[in-house]
Design a protein around this motif. Sequence first.
Motif, mmCIF file in Angstrom:
data_model
loop_
_atom_site.group_PDB
_atom_site.id
_atom_site.type_symbol
_atom_site.label_atom_id
_atom_site.label_comp_id
_atom_site.label_asym_id
_atom_site.label_seq_id
_atom_site.Cartn_x
_atom_site.Cartn_y
_atom_site.Cartn_z
ATOM 1 N N ALA A 66 0.814 -1.212 0.000
ATOM 2 C CA ALA A 66 0.000 0.000 0.000
ATOM 3 C C ALA A 66 0.852 1.269 0.000
ATOM 4 O O ALA A 66 0.361 2.354 -0.339
ATOM 5 N N PRO B 145 2.195 3.272 -4.097
ATOM 6 C CA PRO B 145 1.689 4.457 -4.809
ATOM 7 C C PRO B 145 2.190 5.775 -4.214
ATOM 8 O O PRO B 145 2.490 6.720 -4.949
ATOM 9 N N SER C 248 -4.615 -6.675 -4.385
ATOM 10 C CA SER C 248 -3.184 -6.333 -4.409
ATOM 11 C C SER C 248 -2.788 -5.558 -5.652
ATOM 12 O O SER C 248 -2.000 -4.611 -5.585
ATOM 13 N N TYR D 190 -3.323 -1.475 -5.972
ATOM 14 C CA TYR D 190 -2.260 -0.558 -5.555
ATOM 15 C C TYR D 190 -1.211 -0.411 -6.658
ATOM 16 O O TYR D 190 -0.681 0.684 -6.883
ATOM 17 N N THR E 57 -0.125 2.809 -8.853
ATOM 18 C CA THR E 57 1.280 3.227 -8.932
ATOM 19 C C THR E 57 1.686 3.482 -10.368
ATOM 20 O O THR E 57 2.305 4.506 -10.684
#
Length: 328
Positions: free
Chosen positions: A4, A7, A132, A135, A139
Motif C-alpha cells: 500500500a 503508490p 493487491s 495498488y 502506482t
Amino acid sequence: MSLACVPFLIALAGKANIITLLTGISHERLNIIHRFVAWISFALAWCHTIPFFWISYTDGGFENVKVRFLMGAGGTTEWGGIPPLIAMFLLCILSLPMIRHRIYESFYYSHIILAIIYLGLLFWHAGDVLDSWTYLWATLALWLCSWIARALWFTQPTNIKNKCLVSSSATLTQLPGQMIRIEILAPRGFGFSSAQHCFLRFPSISCLDNHPFTITSAPTPSTRDFYGRKYQQNLVFLARSHQGFTKKVANYCAAQPDREVSAWIEGPYGGVHRPIERLYDTIILVAGGTGITACLPWLEYITSKAEKIRCRHLVLIWVMKEQNHVKW
C-alpha cells in the motif's frame, strides 16, 4: 501494508506529481518524505517476510519453506517475495547519502532501473490476490502521468504550447573556480519564480544527460512586444565542473569558448512559493561556495522590487574559498 506504500512512493518521487499540484510543495521537499516512506515500506516488507518464513519452517522444515515461501502455498498464485525484497533492499541501501553523493549519476540511473524491476516483480509476487494489483495499477498510473507531464508540459521543446523540437540557444562562458556561466534564451511564455531550477540537456555535448541547475537570474515582468507576443526570458545558470556531465560541458566550453550551443530546458521546478519579500522586514541570505546560486536570484529580485515590497533590509552572508569567486 508494504504494498500500500508503493503508490505514495511514486507520488512523492516525481518531479511533476499530483501532491505538488495540489499543495504547492516542491518535489525536492517531498523527496525527504519519499525516503522516509521507503524505509517504512521496507520495514513492513520484513514484518511480512519473517513470520511467513518462520511459520513455513516450523510446519515442515526447509522443504516446506521451498514450497510455501519460495513458490507460494499452491505454487500458482503468490510467487516468491525474495526477488522484490532484494530489489527494495538495493533501492534503500544505494539511496544512503554516503553512497548517493559519491556516485550520484550511477545512483540516478540504477534507481530508475531498480524501481521498474521492483514494480514488475511486485505484480509477479502479488499474483492479483484480493485487491493487491489495485495498488500497483494506481502506482503505474501515477508514474505514467508524471512522465507524460514532464514530456508534454515541462520539457520546452516537446511542450504542447511550443513549436515541436525547437531548441533554445545557449552561450557558455568560463569563470574562475571551475565555474561555467550558462546563458539561455527561453521560449516565449516561459515563466519562473526566484530560486527555481531547470533540467538542462545539451544534445551536441551529451544527448542522454539531463541535469538540474538553479536559475540565478531573477524573473522579469511579463511584457509584450509590438505584435503582442511575450518577451523571451533570459535565463542564467552557474555550473561548477566536477565529474560526468559538468566536466563534459567544461571541456566543450574550454575548446569552443563563447560559442552558442542548442539546449533543451525542462522545468521550472521547486522554488519558494510563499511571497517572503512581502512578509518580512529583513531577509538574510546565507550561502557557502556554489550555494550562492540559490541566493543570487533573490538578491536581484528583491532589490528590483524595493519600492513595492515590505522588505527593507537585505543581508547577504557568503563564505567563499577564493576571492576571485566574487566574479561569479
